[in-house]
Design a protein around this motif. Structure first.
Motif, PDB file in Angstrom:
ATOM      1  N   ASP A  16       0.864  -1.180   0.000  1.00 20.53           N
ATOM      2  CA  ASP A  16       0.000   0.000   0.000  1.00 20.53           C
ATOM      3  C   ASP A  16       0.906   1.236   0.000  1.00 20.53           C
ATOM      4  O   ASP A  16       2.057   1.166   0.436  1.00 20.53           O
ATOM      5  N   ASP A  17       0.362   2.357  -0.496  1.00 22.26           N
ATOM      6  CA  ASP A  17       1.177   3.574  -0.490  1.00 22.26           C
ATOM      7  C   ASP A  17       0.770   4.531   0.629  1.00 22.26           C
ATOM      8  O   ASP A  17       1.152   5.710   0.604  1.00 22.26           O
ATOM      9  N   VAL A  18      -0.008   4.025   1.598  1.00 24.61           N
ATOM     10  CA  VAL A  18      -0.380   4.824   2.770  1.00 24.61           C
ATOM     11  C   VAL A  18       0.426   4.319   3.968  1.00 24.61           C
ATOM     12  O   VAL A  18       0.204   3.198   4.441  1.00 24.61           O
ATOM     13  N   PRO A  19       1.369   5.111   4.475  1.00 24.76           N
ATOM     14  CA  PRO A  19       2.245   4.639   5.563  1.00 24.76           C
ATOM     15  C   PRO A  19       1.483   4.183   6.803  1.00 24.76           C
ATOM     16  O   PRO A  19       1.878   3.199   7.439  1.00 24.76           O
ATOM     17  N   ASP A  20       0.393   4.880   7.161  1.00 25.70           N
ATOM     18  CA  ASP A  20      -0.350   4.499   8.362  1.00 25.70           C
ATOM     19  C   ASP A  20      -0.927   3.089   8.245  1.00 25.70           C
ATOM     20  O   ASP A  20      -0.909   2.316   9.200  1.00 25.70           O
ATOM     21  N   PHE A  21      -1.448   2.758   7.060  1.00 22.85           N
ATOM     22  CA  PHE A  21      -2.011   1.420   6.871  1.00 22.85           C
ATOM     23  C   PHE A  21      -0.914   0.361   6.996  1.00 22.85           C
ATOM     24  O   PHE A  21      -1.111  -0.689   7.628  1.00 22.85           O
ATOM     25  N   LEU A  22       0.234   0.612   6.386  1.00 21.85           N
ATOM     26  CA  LEU A  22       1.344  -0.333   6.474  1.00 21.85           C
ATOM     27  C   LEU A  22       1.769  -0.534   7.923  1.00 21.85           C
ATOM     28  O   LEU A  22       2.008  -1.671   8.373  1.00 21.85           O
ATOM     29  N   THR A  25      -1.232  -2.381   9.971  1.00 20.03           N
ATOM     30  CA  THR A  25      -1.442  -3.775   9.554  1.00 20.03           C
ATOM     31  C   THR A  25      -0.253  -4.650   9.922  1.00 20.03           C
ATOM     32  O   THR A  25      -0.429  -5.785  10.379  1.00 20.03           O
ATOM     33  N   SER A  26       0.948  -4.146   9.721  1.00 15.83           N
ATOM     34  CA  SER A  26       2.122  -4.951  10.060  1.00 15.83           C
ATOM     35  C   SER A  26       2.200  -5.183  11.562  1.00 15.83           C
ATOM     36  O   SER A  26       2.621  -6.269  12.014  1.00 15.83           O
ATOM     37  N   ALA A  27       1.777  -4.202  12.372  1.00 14.62           N
ATOM     38  CA  ALA A  27       1.789  -4.384  13.827  1.00 14.62           C
ATOM     39  C   ALA A  27       0.832  -5.485  14.253  1.00 14.62           C
ATOM     40  O   ALA A  27       1.112  -6.258  15.186  1.00 14.62           O
ATOM     41  N   VAL A  28      -0.308  -5.606  13.567  1.00 16.40           N
ATOM     42  CA  VAL A  28      -1.281  -6.657  13.876  1.00 16.40           C
ATOM     43  C   VAL A  28      -0.734  -8.037  13.505  1.00 16.40           C
ATOM     44  O   VAL A  28      -0.887  -9.018  14.238  1.00 16.40           O
ATOM     45  N   LEU A  29      -0.055  -8.128  12.360  1.00 15.02           N
ATOM     46  CA  LEU A  29       0.338  -9.434  11.825  1.00 15.02           C
ATOM     47  C   LEU A  29       1.691  -9.935  12.315  1.00 15.02           C
ATOM     48  O   LEU A  29       1.944 -11.148  12.312  1.00 15.02           O
ATOM     49  N   ARG A  30       2.592  -9.043  12.747  1.00 14.90           N
ATOM     50  CA  ARG A  30       3.967  -9.455  13.073  1.00 14.90           C
ATOM     51  C   ARG A  30       4.052 -10.491  14.184  1.00 14.90           C
ATOM     52  O   ARG A  30       4.949 -11.346  14.134  1.00 14.90           O
ATOM     53  N   PRO A  31       3.181 -10.482  15.204  1.00 19.17           N
ATOM     54  CA  PRO A  31       3.283 -11.539  16.218  1.00 19.17           C
ATOM     55  C   PRO A  31       2.981 -12.939  15.677  1.00 19.17           C
ATOM     56  O   PRO A  31       3.278 -13.929  16.330  1.00 19.17           O
ATOM     57  N   HIS A  32       2.399 -13.007  14.484  1.00 17.99           N
ATOM     58  CA  HIS A  32       1.943 -14.293  13.964  1.00 17.99           C
ATOM     59  C   HIS A  32       2.639 -14.725  12.675  1.00 17.99           C
ATOM     60  O   HIS A  32       2.636 -15.915  12.336  1.00 17.99           O
ATOM     61  N   PHE A  33       3.212 -13.784  11.937  1.00 21.03           N
ATOM     62  CA  PHE A  33       3.811 -14.085  10.635  1.00 21.03           C
ATOM     63  C   PHE A  33       5.098 -13.283  10.452  1.00 21.03           C
ATOM     64  O   PHE A  33       5.321 -12.284  11.133  1.00 21.03           O
ATOM     65  N   VAL A  35       6.655 -10.543   8.271  1.00 19.27           N
ATOM     66  CA  VAL A  35       5.971  -9.474   7.544  1.00 19.27           C
ATOM     67  C   VAL A  35       6.975  -8.605   6.801  1.00 19.27           C
ATOM     68  O   VAL A  35       8.000  -8.196   7.354  1.00 19.27           O
ATOM     69  N   THR A  36       6.666  -8.326   5.525  1.00 13.91           N
ATOM     70  CA  THR A  36       7.404  -7.354   4.725  1.00 13.91           C
ATOM     71  C   THR A  36       6.415  -6.303   4.253  1.00 13.91           C
ATOM     72  O   THR A  36       5.334  -6.645   3.775  1.00 13.91           O
ATOM     73  N   VAL A  37       6.757  -5.024   4.400  1.00 15.06           N
ATOM     74  CA  VAL A  37       5.878  -3.957   3.921  1.00 15.06           C
ATOM     75  C   VAL A  37       6.509  -3.296   2.708  1.00 15.06           C
ATOM     76  O   VAL A  37       7.737  -3.228   2.589  1.00 15.06           O
ATOM     77  N   CYS A  38       5.652  -2.808   1.815  1.00 19.73           N
ATOM     78  CA  CYS A  38       6.153  -2.213   0.573  1.00 19.73           C
ATOM     79  C   CYS A  38       5.195  -1.100   0.148  1.00 19.73           C
ATOM     80  O   CYS A  38       3.995  -1.344  -0.012  1.00 19.73           O
TER      81      CYS A  38
END
Length: 450
Positions: A16-22, A25-33, A35-38
């Motif tokens: 996504d090109d919105v930094p807040d969403f990245l 979302t990455s904060a939610v998923l990192r404990p479980h997977f 994660v790479t953001v782009c």
């Protein structure tokens, strides 16, 4: 699903090109997977191409490339990784379009953290199951073909019989295997029978089996294909080639589920789902008296019509790339194709459909050693193929609307050929909205669509 963590090797790419969403979302998923953001869709596509990504999460609206186009490019490259689209701008039509172009799941903002984690786990688990059952991949960006794929996905989990229609070489067996792989019978046998390849006097024994001594040469009991299929799927290819007598025996099985081996008296019961395919027009065969109407209606519960390759030439560059990778010689990169060679492939009629294209790319992969296929490398029967002609002054001896339509067909045909079949790129070159472009080329019968 359980609440434990997913496998450590599950790597999620968020685009996504919105930094807040990245960040959120990455904060939610990192404990479980992993994660790479782009923030760049194009860079994200390059990361996917490099490998190591197990799940893609993309948004719909991005400046560089929208989410639907990202999905199209991933699927067009032959990659089957699961994709979740998340958007706050979409509606029901957007969800349908996302699914049609290849999204595994679709979420509307705001997304609850627990739901996002659950959907990610489900997408990864589903991908694992499909890998285990080896679901075939159908590559297409053609609107009609995507509709066939969508119907196939919807009907797969039902027990209904399916009749697959299409010319030789269009991939009817591929759709039969997709139906099986996506069904609840996926771990049961998939048994295929080519009705045209078995002599009529042996077909009954092939389907139903025989007892020892049933006929000369029957030295032992043989299990037939119905028994072999068990509770799985029995695929009857080229069913239009069955004789009337064999049609009657097959009809009995479809009506009651009961059959007996040749030379036997014990009733056996079939639990298999029957999928049939043919390159014939069975409704015309019924009218001509060559195919039983009652059998036709038993088979024709759900129909899938697979379009021929000449009606979806936009798929040709996608299939060429796929087969070039498949047949790449050890230690060599997949073949590239000059623009002239690709245009000639797109202009060819392909009477043998995808099978003919596959065989051609296999042949070229062996014979062409320089890394790029040129027009002169194509077989002789391609050399005389008429390509889309350059735009010329319209003749004045015909009505205006006919001359205008001829000009439009030539213009759009050249655009699509120059874009190697990528309709989105051709639309950008024309300066048109993508949906407007699709409607126009459909109206000109350059691609098929409803």
């Amino acid at each position: 699903m359980g609440s434990g963590k997913s496998r450590p090797q599950s790597n999620v790419l968020i685009v996504d090109d919105v930094p807040d969403f990245l960040k959120e979302t990455s904060a939610v998923l990192r404990p479980h997977f992993g994660v790479t953001v782009c923030s760049s869709p194009l860079r994200g596509l390059r990361l996917i191409k490099q490998g190591g990504i197990d799940l893609l999460i993309t948004t719909l609206v991005m400046r560089e490339l929208d989410g639907l186009e990202v999905i199209r490019r991933v699927r067009g490259s032959g990659n089957a990784l699961p994709i979740i689209m998340v958007t706050g701008f979409g509606n029901e039509n957007t969800a349908i379009e996302a699914t049609r172009v290849g999204a595994t799941d679709y979420l509307t903002k705001p997304v609850e953290p627990e739901e996002l984690i659950a959907r990610a786990r489900r997408a990864l688990t589903y991908a694992d199951v499909q890998e285990e059952v080896d679901e075939p991949l159908v590559l297409s960006q053609d609107t009609t073909m995507l509709e066939v794929i969508e119907v196939c996905r919807r009907v797969a989990r039902s027990p209904s019989r399916v009749l697959i229609l299409g010319e030789t070489g269009t991939g009817k067996e591929l759709f039969a295997r997709m139906l099986h792989a996506r069904s609840q019978r996926a771990r049961e046998p998939f048994v295929d029978v080519n009705c045209a390849a078995i002599p009529p006097n042996l077909l009954e024994s092939e389907l139903f089996g025989h007892e020892r001594g049933a006929f000369t040469g029957a030295t032992e009991r043989r299990v037939g294909r119905f028994e072999e299929a068990g509770e799985g799927t029995l695929f009857l290819d080229e069913i239009g080639e069955l004789g009337i007598a064999m049609q009657s025996k097959l009809l009995r099985v479809l009506q009651t589920g009961d059959f007996s081996r040749v030379g036997g008296s014990r009733n056996l019961r079939s639990q298999a789902r029957v999928i049939a395919a043919t390159n014939r027009d069975l409704s015309q065969e019924v009218q001509a008296g060559r195919f039983r109407a009652d059998l036709y209606y038993r088979l024709n519960v759900v129909t899938l019509e697979v379009p021929p390759l000449r009606q979806r030439f936009g798929d040709i560059p996608i299939l060429v790339r796929h087969f070039s990778r498949k047949f790449a010689q050890p230690g060599h990169e997949p073949l590239g194709f000059s623009s002239e060679a690709m245009q000639r492939l797109c202009a060819y009629g392909w009477p043998g459909n995808v099978r003919e294209l596959e065989h051609l790319i296999e042949r070229l992969s062996v014979l062409v050693t320089r890394g790029e296929v040129r027009l002169s490398d194509l077989p002789a029967h391609f050399q005389g193929v008429t390509e889309a002609a350059p735009v010329a002054p319209a003749p004045t001896n015909r009505p205006y609307h006919e001359a205008l339509r001829e000009f439009q067909r030539t213009y759009f045909q050249n655009l699509i050929a120059a874009a190697h079949g990528n309709l989105a790129a051709a639309a950008r070159q024309a300066g048109m909205d993508r949906s407007q472009f699709f409607r126009k080329v459909q109206s000109l019968h350059l691609i098929t669509g409803s």
